[in-house]
Each structure stands twice: as C-alpha cells, then as structure tokens.
Design an enzyme around this catalytic site. Structure first.
Site, short mmCIF file in Angstrom:
data_model
loop_
_atom_site.label_atom_id
_atom_site.label_comp_id
_atom_site.label_asym_id
_atom_site.label_seq_id
_atom_site.Cartn_x
_atom_site.Cartn_y
_atom_site.Cartn_z
CE LYS A 22 -1.76 1.65 3.94
NZ LYS A 22 -1.43 3.07 4.20
CG ASN A 23 2.24 2.67 3.53
OD1 ASN A 23 1.09 3.00 3.24
ND2 ASN A 23 2.63 2.43 4.76
NE ARG A 92 -0.24 12.71 6.62
CZ ARG A 92 0.25 13.82 7.13
NH1 ARG A 92 -0.55 14.66 7.76
NH2 ARG A 92 1.50 14.12 6.96
CB CYS A 116 -4.67 9.80 10.08
SG CYS A 116 -4.27 8.08 10.35
NE ARG A 121 -0.30 10.71 9.81
CZ ARG A 121 -0.46 9.62 9.06
NH1 ARG A 121 -1.60 8.97 9.10
NH2 ARG A 121 0.49 9.18 8.28
N PRO A 122 0.58 17.07 11.01
CG PRO A 122 2.34 18.12 12.09
CD PRO A 122 1.40 16.96 12.22
CB ILE A 123 1.13 18.93 5.56
CG1 ILE A 123 0.21 20.15 5.62
CG2 ILE A 123 0.33 17.63 5.49
CD1 ILE A 123 -0.59 20.36 4.35
CG ASP A 124 5.35 20.99 10.03
OD1 ASP A 124 6.36 21.17 10.72
OD2 ASP A 124 4.79 19.87 9.92
CG LEU A 125 8.41 18.44 8.33
CD1 LEU A 125 8.81 17.01 8.67
CD2 LEU A 125 9.50 19.42 8.75
CG ASP A 305 2.94 1.73 9.35
OD1 ASP A 305 3.29 1.96 8.18
OD2 ASP A 305 2.58 2.63 10.14
NE ARG A 397 -7.03 4.15 5.32
CZ ARG A 397 -6.04 4.55 6.15
NH1 ARG A 397 -6.21 4.49 7.46
NH2 ARG A 397 -4.91 4.98 5.65
C1 EPZ Z 1 3.87 7.16 6.09
O1 EPZ Z 1 3.00 8.19 6.56
C2 EPZ Z 1 2.99 5.90 6.01
N1 EPZ Z 1 1.88 6.14 5.11
C3 EPZ Z 1 2.46 5.56 7.40
O2 EPZ Z 1 1.75 4.33 7.32
C4 EPZ Z 1 3.64 5.35 8.34
O3 EPZ Z 1 3.17 5.13 9.63
C5 EPZ Z 1 4.54 6.61 8.34
O4 EPZ Z 1 4.96 6.92 7.00
C6 EPZ Z 1 5.80 6.41 9.17
O5 EPZ Z 1 6.51 5.32 8.75
C7 EPZ Z 1 2.12 6.03 3.77
O6 EPZ Z 1 3.21 5.80 3.30
C8 EPZ Z 1 0.94 6.25 2.88
P1 EPZ Z 1 5.64 10.78 8.00
P2 EPZ Z 1 3.45 9.72 6.48
O7 EPZ Z 1 5.45 12.00 7.18
O8 EPZ Z 1 4.17 9.97 5.22
C9 EPZ Z 1 5.33 14.02 11.52
C10 EPZ Z 1 -0.05 2.84 7.63
O9 EPZ Z 1 -0.49 2.29 8.67
N2 EPZ Z 1 5.27 15.02 10.43
O10 EPZ Z 1 6.92 10.06 7.91
O11 EPZ Z 1 2.26 10.53 6.77
C11 EPZ Z 1 4.04 13.18 11.57
O12 EPZ Z 1 3.02 13.83 12.26
C12 EPZ Z 1 0.34 4.32 7.64
O13 EPZ Z 1 0.11 2.23 6.57
C13 EPZ Z 1 5.28 16.36 10.76
O14 EPZ Z 1 5.35 16.72 11.92
O15 EPZ Z 1 4.46 9.75 7.73
C14 EPZ Z 1 4.51 11.91 12.23
O16 EPZ Z 1 4.49 12.06 13.61
C15 EPZ Z 1 -0.03 5.01 8.91
N3 EPZ Z 1 5.20 17.27 9.75
C16 EPZ Z 1 5.94 11.78 11.73
O17 EPZ Z 1 6.35 13.07 11.26
C17 EPZ Z 1 5.12 16.89 8.43
O18 EPZ Z 1 5.06 17.77 7.55
C18 EPZ Z 1 6.10 10.76 10.59
O19 EPZ Z 1 5.30 11.16 9.53
C19 EPZ Z 1 5.13 15.53 8.11
C20 EPZ Z 1 5.20 14.60 9.13
#
Ligand code: EPZ
Length: 416
Positions: A22-23, A92, A116, A121-125, A305, A397
C-alpha cells in the site's frame, strides 16, 4: 456493518502470499500524473486507499482500468489541477498528489488531507520544502493553492525524515530545470520503489534508501511498467498471526532486506525464522519471550505500522515488554480493546508496559485504525472462544482479503 468473527486457538500452518505494498503504490499512483502517458502497475493491491487514489486520478482527468491485479493509468488528458475536499478527506496520503500536480500543471488547489486516527499529522515539512523550491503557497479557507513558473532547485534539509515530505519533494522536482538534494530524507523501502518507478519513466534520481537523495530535473517522461514491492507490514502481520498461534507458516513474496527490522524482533522473541530469497518461514513452537524495550523509529528502525501486530504477540509473552511509540502521538487505541480480551497493558504517554498473560479471551472489540484492526484480529486468533471485530473500514484500507488468507493457513475466521 460487517464484522469479522474468529474462533481462536488453532495453530496456523502452511504458506501465504503477501500482496503489493500500500505505502509503495500510493506515491506511485500520484507519480502516474507526471508522464502524461501510459502507466502499467503490476501486483497493485485492491485496497480502499488505492480506490480513493483512483477517484482522485479520475477527477484529474486520467483513465484507469484493471486487468486482474494489474492497474493501467493513462494520464494523457489532465483537465484540472484541483482536488475536491471530499476526495482529499478520504485519506491522509492524498497530500502526496500535491507535488505531482505542481510538477505537471505548475498549479494545484487542494484542501487539507483527511484526518487520521493516529493524532495530529501536520504537513508543515511539505509546505516548508515547497516554499524553498520557489512555489507560491496560499493557505486560506481550508485550501492550499500553489503556483510556480519554474521550480527553483535547492538543497533541502528535512527537520524530520518524513516519508510523505520526502516523496512529495521527489515528485515536485522530477520535471525541474536543475538539481535538488534532500538531506535527512526518509529511507523507507517505499521511497526506493518510488525512485525506481520514476527512473523507469526517465527521471534522474539517486540516493533513495540513504539520507541524501539527489533529483536532476528532466524535460519529459515516458510510458512505464512496474511491479510494486511486496507489503512488508502485511508480511509482519502474517508473522505475528503465526507467532500468537504457535504455528509454522511460510510467508511468500517478500524482500528479506526490507524485513530485517521486523525479523530481528521475532528472533528477540525467541522464535525460529528461516529466510530465503523471496520467503520467510516462522516456526513458533517455542514460548514467546518478552522484549525489554521496543521503540518504533524511522526505517531501518522498527516500523510503527507493525507496532499493534507485535503488541498482540507480546500480550501473551512470558514476562513484561516495554514499547515506545516514537512516531505518532495517538497510536495505542487498540490497547483498550486488547484489555477487553484480557490483555494486561498499561499506557503512560507514548510508553506501553505489556505484561504477558497465559492466553487471551474472546470478546467484542472495535477497530479505530488500520494497524489496530490487524492487531485485534491477530489477538483473536489466540483468544479462547469467539472474538468479534468491527470497524473493518479501517482494515480494508490496507489489507486485501486478510481473513481469507488467514483461513487458507488454518484460522477459523469469517466475515459476515
Ligand atoms: C507514512 O506516513 C505511512 N503512510 C504511514 O503508514 C507510516 O506510519 C509513516 O509513513 C511512518 O513510517 C504512507 O506511506 C501512505 P511521516 P506519512 O510524514 O508519510 C510528523 C499505515 O499504517 N510530520 O513520515 O504521513 C508526523 O506527524 C500508515 O500504513 C510532521 O510533523 O508519515 C509523524 O508524527 C499510517 N510534519 C511523523 O512526522 C510533516 O510535515 C512521521 O510522519 C510531516 C510529518
């Protein structure tokens, strides 16, 4: 609303095949927007999140069709750079379309992605990186509007190795006029699969799988065919199901390299694992040992996960295990449901103290997120009597025919 009913206590035996990831496929589906051509994706899993992505692609003007588990996306005709709110709210990871649409259309209008269950889950980065690339961003009324004439390539350092932000920057920079580097990039195997997909399209990217990724922009991209990598988290879930029933199962269609952080935990539990090129056999006849301290971390650390599936296993281990959930603020919702099944788990913030019990007992439980759903079903395989799991919209999902595959290796499980 359908439920899954499990009668626990049967040892799992045999072999089960893991479907595509999926990911890995979700960012690849966003990438199909880039080439304005034909995209053939083999072993594409039939999941709710995939269908949600296809609705977005169709809304953008793409043609999509299936031949078995092969998905064909034709993105010649893109008619808009706007994604309606209802589609963005579905999941998300709809945010990953932003980079691809900006690269293809130089414009994009989306609402904030769906919430979610794992906490804020901010998107600031993502936003910070896009601004660094010279993309004009206006955030108002719940919408994000982006505009750019030319992507200004730069060296971007991520404050945290976010998977989504790394993927979005790669997608946004593929068709730029220069070289962009991402440092402190996420190193997940799904990032490497996205790089492979984009390079097959004619992109010039290297370094995925390390913390520094370099993207040299190209003028155009071509048609592509690609097989999605296997889903390492689904593989971990079948291993956990085997462990909690004391069974012996071969999990097929895996990539051992991707599984090392997961394999080492099952070995730490004292279980026998044999690996070969494309499969893993877990023999769980021995008693499961507790684990002193398990932390979820970015890859190659232990994946968040797989936390719920492994917690279910540790809930019947001999002794007390400590789990630290470092990635998400609110990823212990399955604990209260496991407690209904007789598990002894204490939560203190992001720490779970899991005191192993002899056996769980069947109960009616509700899943509130994807991996939590898998964890509860795995617990039900051990439990005495019947377990009823609802909230399957979360399970669907990320798992294709989970109960059917468990049935095929001896579980007494049905969906009704
Ligand atoms: C991916 O989510 C996966 N989803 C998630 O899998 C997985 O848990 C996660 O990576 C971590 O491995 C997909 O690939 C579709 P991140 P993503 O950006 O990209 C914080 C599942 O069960 N953050 O690496 O959203 C965020 O809040 C799902 O299959 C910011 O603060 O994860 C989190 O605490 C759930 N600001 C951490 O970083 C940002 O702009 C990791 O998030 C982006 C992220």
């Amino acid at each position: 609303m359908s439920k899954i009913i499990i009668e626990g206590g049967r040892k799992l035996e045999g072999a089960v095949r893991v479907h595509g990831s999926k990911n890995a496929v979700l960012p690849i589906l966003a990438a199909t927007v880039l080439n304005g051509g034909k995209n053939v994706i083999y072993d594409c899993p039939k999941l709710k999140d995939v269908y949600a992505s296809l609705e977005i692609l169709k809304c953008l003007g793409c043609n999509v069709s299936w031949e078995g588990n092969t998905l064909i996306v034709d993105s010649q005709t893109i008619s808009t750079h706007y994604i309606p709110e209802n589609l963005m709210r579905e999941m998300r990871s709809s945010i990953i379309f932003l980079g691809a649409i900006i690269a293809r259309c130089r414009n994009a209008i989306i609402s904030y992605p769906g919430g979610c269950e794992l906490g804020p889950r901010p998107i600031d980065l993502h936003i910070k990186a896009f601004k660094q690339l010279g993309i004009k961003i206006d955030e108002s009324h719940g919408y994000i509007s982006c505009k750019v004439d030319n992507i200004e390539c730069d060296s971007i350092h991520l404050d945290f190795p976010s998977v989504g932000a790394t993927e979005n920057i790669m997608l946004a920079c593929v068709l730029s006029n220069g070289i962009t580097t991402i440092s402190n990039a996420a190193k997940e195997p799904e990032i490497v699969d996205l790089q492979d997909y984009l390079n097959k399209m004619g992109a010039k990217i290297c370094g995925a799988g390390t913390s520094v990724i370099t993207i040299e922009g190209v003028k155009s991209l071509k048609d592509v065919c690609h097989t999605v990598i296997p889903d390492r988290i689904v593989a971990a879930s079948y291993l956990a199901a085997t462990a909690i029933t004391g069974g012996t199962v071969t999990v097929e269609n895996i990539m051992p390299l991707h599984m090392q952080p997961i394999i080492s935990v099952f070995k730490d539990c004292g279980l026998d694992i044999t690996e070969d090129k494309t499969s893993i056999t877990l023999d769980a006849k021995k008693q499961i040992h507790q684990i002193d301290f398990l932390r979820t971390l970015p890859h190659p650390g232990f994946p968040t996960d797989a936390q719920a599936p492994i917690m279910a296993v540790l809930s019947i281990a001999d002794g007390t295990s400590i789990i630290a959930e470092n990635m998400f603020e609110n990823r212990f919702k399955h604990v209260a449901e496991l407690a209904r099944m007789g598990a002894d788990i204490k939560i203190d913030g992001r720490i779970a103290i899991v005191r192993g019990v002899k056996r769980l007992s069947g109960a009616k439980v509700t899943a509130t997120d994807l991996r939590g759903a898998a964890g509860l079903i795995i617990a039900g395989l051990n439990a005495e009597g019947e377990t009823e799991v609802d909230g399957l919209c979360h399970l669907d999902r990320g798992y294709e025919n989970f109960e059917g595959n468990l049935q095929s290796i001896g579980a007494k499980i049905i969906r009704r």
